[in-house]
Design a protein around this motif. Structure first.
Motif, mmCIF file in Angstrom:
data_model
loop_
_atom_site.group_PDB
_atom_site.id
_atom_site.type_symbol
_atom_site.label_atom_id
_atom_site.label_comp_id
_atom_site.label_asym_id
_atom_site.label_seq_id
_atom_site.Cartn_x
_atom_site.Cartn_y
_atom_site.Cartn_z
ATOM 1 N N GLU A 3 0.819 -1.216 0.000
ATOM 2 C CA GLU A 3 0.000 0.000 0.000
ATOM 3 C C GLU A 3 0.850 1.261 0.000
ATOM 4 O O GLU A 3 0.369 2.340 -0.369
ATOM 5 C CB GLU A 3 -0.945 0.016 1.210
ATOM 6 N N VAL A 112 -1.323 -12.224 -3.706
ATOM 7 C CA VAL A 112 -1.960 -10.969 -4.126
ATOM 8 C C VAL A 112 -2.261 -11.042 -5.624
ATOM 9 O O VAL A 112 -1.346 -11.121 -6.438
ATOM 10 C CB VAL A 112 -1.046 -9.762 -3.854
ATOM 11 N N GLU A 148 -11.895 -4.232 -10.293
ATOM 12 C CA GLU A 148 -11.964 -3.745 -8.920
ATOM 13 C C GLU A 148 -13.323 -4.028 -8.281
ATOM 14 O O GLU A 148 -13.393 -4.558 -7.161
ATOM 15 C CB GLU A 148 -11.697 -2.241 -8.874
ATOM 16 N N SER A 152 -12.933 -7.671 -7.121
ATOM 17 C CA SER A 152 -12.283 -7.198 -5.881
ATOM 18 C C SER A 152 -10.764 -7.328 -5.921
ATOM 19 O O SER A 152 -10.125 -7.643 -4.915
ATOM 20 C CB SER A 152 -12.836 -7.958 -4.662
ATOM 21 N N PRO A 154 -7.036 -6.110 -5.775
ATOM 22 C CA PRO A 154 -6.420 -4.973 -5.092
ATOM 23 C C PRO A 154 -5.451 -4.186 -5.965
ATOM 24 O O PRO A 154 -5.075 -3.068 -5.619
ATOM 25 C CB PRO A 154 -5.681 -5.628 -3.923
ATOM 26 N N GLN A 179 -10.467 1.935 -4.498
ATOM 27 C CA GLN A 179 -9.499 1.437 -3.531
ATOM 28 C C GLN A 179 -8.302 0.722 -4.163
ATOM 29 O O GLN A 179 -7.232 0.662 -3.563
ATOM 30 C CB GLN A 179 -10.198 0.470 -2.558
ATOM 31 N N ALA A 180 -8.473 0.165 -5.335
ATOM 32 C CA ALA A 180 -7.388 -0.595 -5.953
ATOM 33 C C ALA A 180 -6.213 0.315 -6.275
ATOM 34 O O ALA A 180 -6.383 1.481 -6.639
ATOM 35 C CB ALA A 180 -7.878 -1.281 -7.232
ATOM 36 N N ARG A 181 -5.015 -0.227 -6.156
ATOM 37 C CA ARG A 181 -3.806 0.516 -6.517
ATOM 38 C C ARG A 181 -3.523 0.309 -7.997
ATOM 39 O O ARG A 181 -3.696 -0.790 -8.523
ATOM 40 C CB ARG A 181 -2.596 0.047 -5.706
#
Length: 230
Positions: A3, A112, A148, A152, A154, A179-181
């Motif tokens: 993050e 991930v 996303e 879902s 990330p 929210q996703a990078r």
């Protein structure tokens, strides 16, 4: 962990890198080292590169491209899921096979998933997955939002692999996300390209430049992270 990443060097186990060059990369101030490649990645060369990186104190993650080259001991295992291909094996098929074969030993807390949008048709990954790389900004953003919101995921990873991409497209994708990078990789060769990419993405991935012009590659760290501190 990821993050807070702004800059990541991506190293290919199938390419030669001297100990001096590796030390410079690992001590550059980058946030993490990603190990991975589109071809020629084996268990042996992955183990060798990981063991060399582990001499330094920074996160080391494996981007899994071949089941036979999955090596224990990485901090994270990043799993590409190619969004813009018609071949489901690159989105879910090979992943299902991996879980069926190795599910009992997968460290899920370290896994991930990444939603890849491959936009260079001439790249190895583009040829391999037959990705539909002729996307406009609206289409690319729709893929990113789908990944996303429905899957879902990330991380959304825009990959131009070897060529510098359309930063207006990347910016529109970034604006579409919640929210996703957003990871960006492709054609980062110097401070200028690194700064342009940093303005429209959360994390900048620098790969080929390490092998082509190490001095310029190292300068991308300050270019990216300097903006983050401004």
């Amino acid at each position: 962990m990821m993050e807070t990443w702004r800059h990541v060097f991506k190293l290919d186990p199938d390419r030669e890198l001297s100990d001096e060059a590796l030390e410079a990369v690992c001590l550059s101030g980058t946030d993490a080292i990603m190990v991975g490649g589109s071809s020629g990645v084996t268990y042996e060369n992955t183990v060798d590169l990981m063991s060399r990186i582990r001499k330094f104190e920074l996160p080391c993650v494996l981007e899994v491209s071949d089941l036979e080259a999955v090596v224990p001991g990485f901090d994270l295992y990043m799993i590409p899921m190619v969004l813009n291909t018609e071949h489901s094996q690159w989105l879910i098929g090979r992943h299902q096979q991996a879980v069926e074969r190795y599910g009992y030993m997968i460290p899920w807390e370290l896994v991930v998933p990444e939603g890849y949008i491959i936009l260079n048709p001439d790249s190895t990954a583009g040829h391999l997955t037959e990705a539909n790389s002729k996307l406009d900004a609206s289409e690319a953003a729709a893929y990113a939002q789908t990944a996303e919101r429905l899957l879902s995921l990330p991380i959304i990873y825009i990959e131009y692999s070897g060529s510098f991409g359309d930063m207006e497209l990347v910016a529109q994708v970034q604006r579409s996300l919640g929210q996703a990078r957003l990871f960006y990789g492709g054609g980062i060769t110097d401070e200028e390209t690194a700064l342009k990419a940093a303005k429209v993405s959360d994390t900048v991935i620098v790969g080929n430049a390490v092998y082509q012009d190490l001095e310029s590659a190292l300068k991308t760290v300050a270019a990216v992270k300097g903006r983050a501190l401004a």
